[in-house]
Design a protein around this motif. Structure first.
Motif, PDB file in Angstrom:
ATOM      1  N   ASP A   1      40.759  42.724  18.503  1.00 26.25           N
ATOM      2  CA  ASP A   1      40.613  41.685  19.532  1.00 26.25           C
ATOM      3  C   ASP A   1      41.163  40.345  19.044  1.00 26.25           C
ATOM      4  O   ASP A   1      41.833  39.627  19.795  1.00 26.25           O
ATOM      5  CB  ASP A   1      39.144  41.518  19.938  1.00 26.25           C
ATOM      6  N   ARG A   2      40.886  40.002  17.784  1.00 24.96           N
ATOM      7  CA  ARG A   2      41.407  38.738  17.238  1.00 24.96           C
ATOM      8  C   ARG A   2      42.928  38.765  17.174  1.00 24.96           C
ATOM      9  O   ARG A   2      43.600  37.790  17.505  1.00 24.96           O
ATOM     10  CB  ARG A   2      40.809  38.474  15.868  1.00 24.96           C
ATOM     11  N   GLN A   3      43.470  39.900  16.772  1.00 20.72           N
ATOM     12  CA  GLN A   3      44.931  40.011  16.681  1.00 20.72           C
ATOM     13  C   GLN A   3      45.571  39.966  18.062  1.00 20.72           C
ATOM     14  O   GLN A   3      46.626  39.352  18.240  1.00 20.72           O
ATOM     15  CB  GLN A   3      45.320  41.292  15.946  1.00 20.72           C
TER      16      GLN A   3
ATOM     17  N   GLU B   1      51.477  36.436  25.789  1.00 25.06           N
ATOM     18  CA  GLU B   1      50.788  36.920  26.990  1.00 25.06           C
ATOM     19  C   GLU B   1      51.275  38.272  27.504  1.00 25.06           C
ATOM     20  O   GLU B   1      50.443  39.113  27.844  1.00 25.06           O
ATOM     21  CB  GLU B   1      50.871  35.874  28.105  1.00 25.06           C
ATOM     22  N   PRO B   2      52.567  38.565  27.580  1.00 27.50           N
ATOM     23  CA  PRO B   2      52.969  39.846  28.169  1.00 27.50           C
ATOM     24  C   PRO B   2      52.396  41.059  27.424  1.00 27.50           C
ATOM     25  O   PRO B   2      52.201  42.116  28.008  1.00 27.50           O
ATOM     26  CB  PRO B   2      54.491  39.852  28.072  1.00 27.50           C
ATOM     27  N   HIS B   3      52.109  40.921  26.151  1.00 32.63           N
ATOM     28  CA  HIS B   3      51.624  42.053  25.359  1.00 32.63           C
ATOM     29  C   HIS B   3      50.096  42.139  25.328  1.00 32.63           C
ATOM     30  O   HIS B   3      49.543  43.185  25.016  1.00 32.63           O
ATOM     31  CB  HIS B   3      52.142  41.959  23.923  1.00 32.63           C
ATOM     32  N   ARG B   4      49.435  41.034  25.628  1.00 32.64           N
ATOM     33  CA  ARG B   4      47.970  40.973  25.498  1.00 32.64           C
ATOM     34  C   ARG B   4      47.235  41.899  26.444  1.00 32.64           C
ATOM     35  O   ARG B   4      46.311  42.596  26.045  1.00 32.64           O
ATOM     36  CB  ARG B   4      47.486  39.549  25.778  1.00 32.64           C
ATOM     37  N   GLU B   5      47.617  41.881  27.712  1.00 34.84           N
ATOM     38  CA  GLU B   5      46.830  42.582  28.736  1.00 34.84           C
ATOM     39  C   GLU B   5      46.718  44.082  28.459  1.00 34.84           C
ATOM     40  O   GLU B   5      45.628  44.648  28.487  1.00 34.84           O
ATOM     41  CB  GLU B   5      47.429  42.344  30.121  1.00 34.84           C
ATOM     42  N   ALA B   6      47.829  44.730  28.184  1.00 33.63           N
ATOM     43  CA  ALA B   6      47.800  46.175  27.964  1.00 33.63           C
ATOM     44  C   ALA B   6      46.998  46.529  26.708  1.00 33.63           C
ATOM     45  O   ALA B   6      46.192  47.460  26.712  1.00 33.63           O
ATOM     46  CB  ALA B   6      49.224  46.717  27.846  1.00 33.63           C
ATOM     47  N   LEU B   7      47.197  45.760  25.643  1.00 35.33           N
ATOM     48  CA  LEU B   7      46.446  46.044  24.422  1.00 35.33           C
ATOM     49  C   LEU B   7      44.962  45.734  24.588  1.00 35.33           C
ATOM     50  O   LEU B   7      44.117  46.450  24.052  1.00 35.33           O
ATOM     51  CB  LEU B   7      47.030  45.247  23.251  1.00 35.33           C
TER      52      LEU B   7
END
Length: 120
Positions: free
Chosen positions: A91-93, A99-105
């Motif tokens: 979660d910290r990473q 932003e484009p990569h955050r949602e899916a991960l």
């Protein structure tokens, strides 16, 4: 210091009970719930069940030993703690990513948390 140890033991027993409680006898489950979850004293439990404080103490000790034995053999709580440590690090990473990569991960991490908690 004594209070911190008592709190740590209470927390550990409650966690072990969450994992292995169904493996205990009904009486062991009841005494552990009263003592660790509901904060009853040995005397209060003894009075409710019309037995001695020593008998309550011995029931609790046997139940605690059973929980610790299950954890020693199966390690479910240790696995749970390790997994949640890794998920917290993930979660910290994720928070440091664009932003484009955050949602899916973030969805994947939430799915892993849900599967650990039985929410598939």
């Amino acid at each position: 210091m004594q209070g911190e140890r008592a709190l740590a033991k209470t927390t550990r027993m409650n966690m072990l009970f969450d994992f292995y409680g169904p493996l205990l006898t009904d009486k062991q489950q009841t005494f552990l719930k009263f003592y660790y979850h509901d904060d009853y004293s040995l005397g209060e439990i003894a009075s409710d069940f019309e037995i001695s404080r020593q008998a309550v103490y011995e029931h609790l000790k046997r139940a605690e030993q059973a929980l610790e034995s299950y954890e020693d053999k199966l390690g479910l709580m240790a696995r749970h703690v390790r997994l949640h440590g890794w998920l917290d690090a993930l979660d910290r990473q994720i928070g440091g990513l664009p932003e484009p990569h955050r949602e899916a991960l973030a969805r994947t991490a939430a799915g892993l948390r849900g599967s650990e908690d039985g929410e598939l």
